[in-house]
Enzyme design. Structure first.
Site, PDB file in Angstrom:
ATOM      1  N   ASN A  25       0.884  -1.163   0.000  1.00 39.79           N
ATOM      2  CA  ASN A  25       0.000   0.000   0.000  1.00 39.79           C
ATOM      3  C   ASN A  25       0.925   1.217   0.000  1.00 39.79           C
ATOM      4  O   ASN A  25       1.411   1.627   1.053  1.00 39.79           O
ATOM      5  CB  ASN A  25      -0.898  -0.045   1.240  1.00 39.79           C
ATOM      6  N   LYS A  70       3.211   0.809   3.219  1.00 36.58           N
ATOM      7  CA  LYS A  70       2.841  -0.234   4.173  1.00 36.58           C
ATOM      8  C   LYS A  70       2.931  -1.567   3.449  1.00 36.58           C
ATOM      9  O   LYS A  70       2.519  -1.664   2.294  1.00 36.58           O
ATOM     10  CB  LYS A  70       1.399  -0.032   4.666  1.00 36.58           C
ATOM     11  N   ARG A  74      -2.415  -2.010  -3.676  1.00 36.42           N
ATOM     12  CA  ARG A  74      -3.608  -1.197  -3.542  1.00 36.42           C
ATOM     13  C   ARG A  74      -3.452  -0.004  -4.484  1.00 36.42           C
ATOM     14  O   ARG A  74      -2.458   0.717  -4.422  1.00 36.42           O
ATOM     15  CB  ARG A  74      -3.748  -0.714  -2.101  1.00 36.42           C
ATOM     16  N   HIS A 113     -12.461   3.149  -0.552  1.00 39.02           N
ATOM     17  CA  HIS A 113     -12.512   2.135   0.509  1.00 39.02           C
ATOM     18  C   HIS A 113     -13.255   0.887   0.023  1.00 39.02           C
ATOM     19  O   HIS A 113     -13.791   0.122   0.841  1.00 39.02           O
ATOM     20  CB  HIS A 113     -13.268   2.636   1.765  1.00 39.02           C
ATOM     21  N   LEU A 122     -15.264   3.726   9.379  1.00 40.25           N
ATOM     22  CA  LEU A 122     -14.923   4.962  10.102  1.00 40.25           C
ATOM     23  C   LEU A 122     -13.472   4.893  10.569  1.00 40.25           C
ATOM     24  O   LEU A 122     -13.181   4.453  11.677  1.00 40.25           O
ATOM     25  CB  LEU A 122     -15.864   5.148  11.297  1.00 40.25           C
ATOM     26  N   ASN A 172      -9.520   7.137   9.710  1.00 41.42           N
ATOM     27  CA  ASN A 172      -9.155   8.539   9.514  1.00 41.42           C
ATOM     28  C   ASN A 172      -9.973   9.111   8.386  1.00 41.42           C
ATOM     29  O   ASN A 172     -10.579  10.155   8.487  1.00 41.42           O
ATOM     30  CB  ASN A 172      -7.672   8.644   9.200  1.00 41.42           C
ATOM     31  N   ARG A 215     -11.013  15.766   6.978  1.00 44.44           N
ATOM     32  CA  ARG A 215     -11.798  16.196   5.804  1.00 44.44           C
ATOM     33  C   ARG A 215     -13.202  16.601   6.224  1.00 44.44           C
ATOM     34  O   ARG A 215     -13.808  15.958   7.074  1.00 44.44           O
ATOM     35  CB  ARG A 215     -11.905  15.061   4.779  1.00 44.44           C
ATOM     36  N   ASP A 228      -8.215  12.668  16.470  1.00 45.78           N
ATOM     37  CA  ASP A 228      -8.267  11.311  17.008  1.00 45.78           C
ATOM     38  C   ASP A 228      -9.450  11.193  17.969  1.00 45.78           C
ATOM     39  O   ASP A 228      -9.554  11.934  18.938  1.00 45.78           O
ATOM     40  CB  ASP A 228      -6.950  10.992  17.735  1.00 45.78           C
ATOM     41  N   MET A 229     -10.336  10.249  17.672  1.00 47.92           N
ATOM     42  CA  MET A 229     -11.563  10.104  18.460  1.00 47.92           C
ATOM     43  C   MET A 229     -11.267   9.790  19.924  1.00 47.92           C
ATOM     44  O   MET A 229     -12.058  10.137  20.805  1.00 47.92           O
ATOM     45  CB  MET A 229     -12.433   9.020  17.820  1.00 47.92           C
ATOM     46  N   GLY A 249     -10.884   2.039  12.459  1.00 48.91           N
ATOM     47  CA  GLY A 249     -10.449   2.482  13.790  1.00 48.91           C
ATOM     48  C   GLY A 249     -11.556   2.977  14.711  1.00 48.91           C
ATOM     49  O   GLY A 249     -11.699   2.492  15.839  1.00 48.91           O
ATOM     50  N   ASN A 285     -13.728   0.556  17.476  1.00 45.16           N
ATOM     51  CA  ASN A 285     -13.311   0.846  18.860  1.00 45.16           C
ATOM     52  C   ASN A 285     -14.182   1.807  19.643  1.00 45.16           C
ATOM     53  O   ASN A 285     -14.121   1.807  20.865  1.00 45.16           O
ATOM     54  CB  ASN A 285     -11.884   1.395  18.856  1.00 45.16           C
ATOM     55  N   GLU A 307      -8.159  -5.042   4.889  1.00 46.45           N
ATOM     56  CA  GLU A 307      -7.976  -4.748   3.465  1.00 46.45           C
ATOM     57  C   GLU A 307      -6.811  -5.529   2.875  1.00 46.45           C
ATOM     58  O   GLU A 307      -6.866  -5.950   1.722  1.00 46.45           O
ATOM     59  CB  GLU A 307      -7.768  -3.238   3.292  1.00 46.45           C
TER      60      GLU A 307
HETATM   61  P1  ADP Z   1      -6.794   4.723   8.577  1.00 40.79           P
HETATM   62  O1  ADP Z   1      -7.913   5.411   7.872  1.00 40.79           O
HETATM   63  O2  ADP Z   1      -5.568   5.543   8.682  1.00 40.79           O
HETATM   64  O3  ADP Z   1      -6.577   3.292   8.179  1.00 40.79           O
HETATM   65  P2  ADP Z   1      -7.819   3.602  11.064  1.00 40.79           P
HETATM   66  O4  ADP Z   1      -8.900   2.768  10.500  1.00 40.79           O
HETATM   67  O5  ADP Z   1      -6.664   2.917  11.686  1.00 40.79           O
HETATM   68  O6  ADP Z   1      -7.303   4.712  10.079  1.00 40.79           O
HETATM   69  O7  ADP Z   1      -8.492   4.579  12.162  1.00 40.79           O
HETATM   70  C1  ADP Z   1      -7.711   5.504  12.855  1.00 40.79           C
HETATM   71  C2  ADP Z   1      -8.598   6.289  13.800  1.00 40.79           C
HETATM   72  O8  ADP Z   1      -9.323   5.391  14.626  1.00 40.79           O
HETATM   73  C3  ADP Z   1      -7.837   7.175  14.770  1.00 40.79           C
HETATM   74  O9  ADP Z   1      -7.549   8.426  14.233  1.00 40.79           O
HETATM   75  C4  ADP Z   1      -8.789   7.273  15.924  1.00 40.79           C
HETATM   76  O10 ADP Z   1      -9.646   8.388  15.732  1.00 40.79           O
HETATM   77  C5  ADP Z   1      -9.639   6.031  15.841  1.00 40.79           C
HETATM   78  N1  ADP Z   1      -9.391   5.097  16.943  1.00 40.79           N
HETATM   79  C6  ADP Z   1      -8.431   4.171  17.066  1.00 40.79           C
HETATM   80  N2  ADP Z   1      -8.535   3.517  18.238  1.00 40.79           N
HETATM   81  C7  ADP Z   1      -9.589   4.049  18.891  1.00 40.79           C
HETATM   82  C8  ADP Z   1     -10.230   3.821  20.152  1.00 40.79           C
HETATM   83  N3  ADP Z   1      -9.781   2.894  20.987  1.00 40.79           N
HETATM   84  N4  ADP Z   1     -11.306   4.572  20.468  1.00 40.79           N
HETATM   85  C9  ADP Z   1     -11.774   5.510  19.620  1.00 40.79           C
HETATM   86  N5  ADP Z   1     -11.216   5.779  18.421  1.00 40.79           N
HETATM   87  C10 ADP Z   1     -10.149   5.070  18.062  1.00 40.79           C
END
Ligand code: ADP
Length: 404
Positions: A32, A39, A97, A186, A215, A217, A247, A288-289, A336, A340, A390
């Site tokens: 990727n 990656k 990818r 995606h 959901l 980044n 975004r 970051d959530m 992410g 989570n 993925e």
């Molecule tokens: P990418 O789009 O870069 O592949 P990911 O799918 O890894 O991203 O998601 C990354 C995002 O997931 C982080 O920016 C964060 O907001 C969120 N995240 C990761 N772990 C947690 C968690 N434990 N609780 C809430 N949000 C989380």
């Protein structure tokens, strides 16, 4: 930097028995290549085991490697150190990818000179992404010219979206001249998660309608009817749709003219504003959530607003895609945030019992790793958390073509 997630067994071994056209080789390298990082994951498709994964970052930046060729050499050296060299006869193929396949690529495709030239023609549609993907392909071909290289497109799964959903309501001749339409992104994740959701329900994917909420980044929603994508939230580019880390997602296009005319901003400045300084980051200074959750706990109003805007947009798409599908069997959260954040999941679906959506608060709150249901027993719409993978999906597509 290499993480040590060696030999992770994946749950679904989907009939990857013998090794047909690969002469017994069963490894697949998945690449990727982003604008500043590569990656990689090495998988053994006999049993679908992850052998190694890692990322080379800061390409072309201070303290990082010079370019993508150097990054791939570094990845290759890291693998070699662990006895997994890319010169191994066990390596069957490389899967790449590729972000934008335009209308030309609707399926994973074996890379030839002609295919590479076609991907290059699509650079204007994805100026940030496709060039890095192309470089990754070229370097990998130089490294192992004998191997099958496969391009797996982020847009491909969305190529089935009907015209009514894919067309923007602008002058058709202008749209056609510049390739303007909804492509969606995606796609590999939406395909994988919608299929895994049907599997979780123990049902034939062809009979199941799913709303997938990816959901991360970047964030996108899709409506999948019987395994076929019929709508998605991202558009010509990944900017449209849900609120994301940085975004804006949906916005009145006239905001752009307003910023130009009244704000005196240039097109590039607005591009950067909407793609890199908006979304959660623009609303509260954090993308970051986890941090947003912490700050909300401390009574931070900006963080609360960011969360509320994020969730409101999500609910809008759940409602819209419910109407698009007519009958929804399942809603699947992934990536992410989706995997989570119990807080986002419950807020997105709270009070939607009239749509047949009943989340079980206890199931939702329990942390877990595999695909799992979080809806209440008897909920007409199943709600699930389904981790995306993925790389595995790309490896499967790649291996299937290599063996053909
Ligand atoms: P990418 O789009 O870069 O592949 P990911 O799918 O890894 O991203 O998601 C990354 C995002 O997931 C982080 O920016 C964060 O907001 C969120 N995240 C990761 N772990 C947690 C968690 N434990 N609780 C809430 N949000 C989380």
């Amino acid at each position: 930097m290499t993480d040590a997630t060696d030999t992770t067994d994946t749950t679904d071994a989907s009939g990857t028995g013998g090794a047909g056209g690969t002469g017994g080789a069963t490894w697949v390298l998945v690449l990727n290549s982003g604008s500043s990082s590569v990656k990689y994951q090495l998988l053994d498709m006999a049993g679908e085991r992850r052998l190694a994964s890692g990322v080379v970052e800061r390409i072309g930046e201070e303290g990082g490697v010079a370019d993508h060729a150097e990054a791939l050499r570094q990845a290759s050296a890291e693998l070699k150190e662990r006895g997994l060299g890319l010169d191994s006869p066990a390596l069957a193929a490389v899967g790449h990818r590729v972000v934008h396949g335009g209308t030309r690529f609707t399926e994973p495709t074996v890379v030839t000179d002609e295919v590479l030239a076609e991907i290059e023609k699509l650079v204007p549609l994805a100026p940030l992404h496709n060039p890095a993907n192309i470089t990754g392909i070229k370097v990998a071909r130089e490294l192992r010219p004998d191997l099958t290289q496969v391009a797996v497109f982020d847009t491909a799964f969305h190529s089935t979206i009907p015209e009514a959903a894919a067309r923007y309501a602008i002058d058709t001749s202008v749209a056609d001249r510049f390739g303007i339409r909804r492509y969606g992104f995606h796609g590999t994740s939406h395909a994988y998660v919608s299929a895994a959701t049907a599997a979780l329900l123990g049902r034939d994917p062809a009979q199941v309608n799913v709303i997938v909420l990816h959901l991360g980044n970047g964030a996108s929603a899709s409506a999948v009817r019987g395994g076929v994508c019929v709508d998605t939230s991202m558009g010509l580019t990944p900017l449209e749709g849900l609120v994301m880390g940085t975004r804006s997602g949906d916005i009145d296009p006239a905001v752009v003219f307003h910023l130009e005319r009244v704000g005196g901003m240039s097109t590039d400045e607005i591009d950067t504003l909407l793609n890199k300084r908006s979304g959660l980051l623009g609303l509260c200074g954090a993308n970051d959530m986890r941090e947003i959750g912490r700050r909300m706990g401390e009574g931070d109003e900006a963080a609360r607003l960011a969360f509320d805007v994020y969730v409101h947009r999500l609910r809008r798409y759940v409602g819209a895609f419910t109407a698009v599908l007519g009958r929804v069997d399942a809603i699947a959260f992934t990536a992410g945030v989706g995997e989570n954040s119990a807080a986002v999941r419950v807020a997105a679906l709270d009070g939607l019992e009239a749509l047949g959506i009943h989340v079980d608060p206890v199931r939702n709150a329990v942390r877990g790793s595999g695909p799992r249901l979080i809806s209440a027993d008897g909920s007409p719409v199943a709600v699930a958390v389904v981790p995306t993978d993925e790389e595995l999906a790309i490896a499967r597509d790649t291996y299937a073509l290599a063996r053909a």
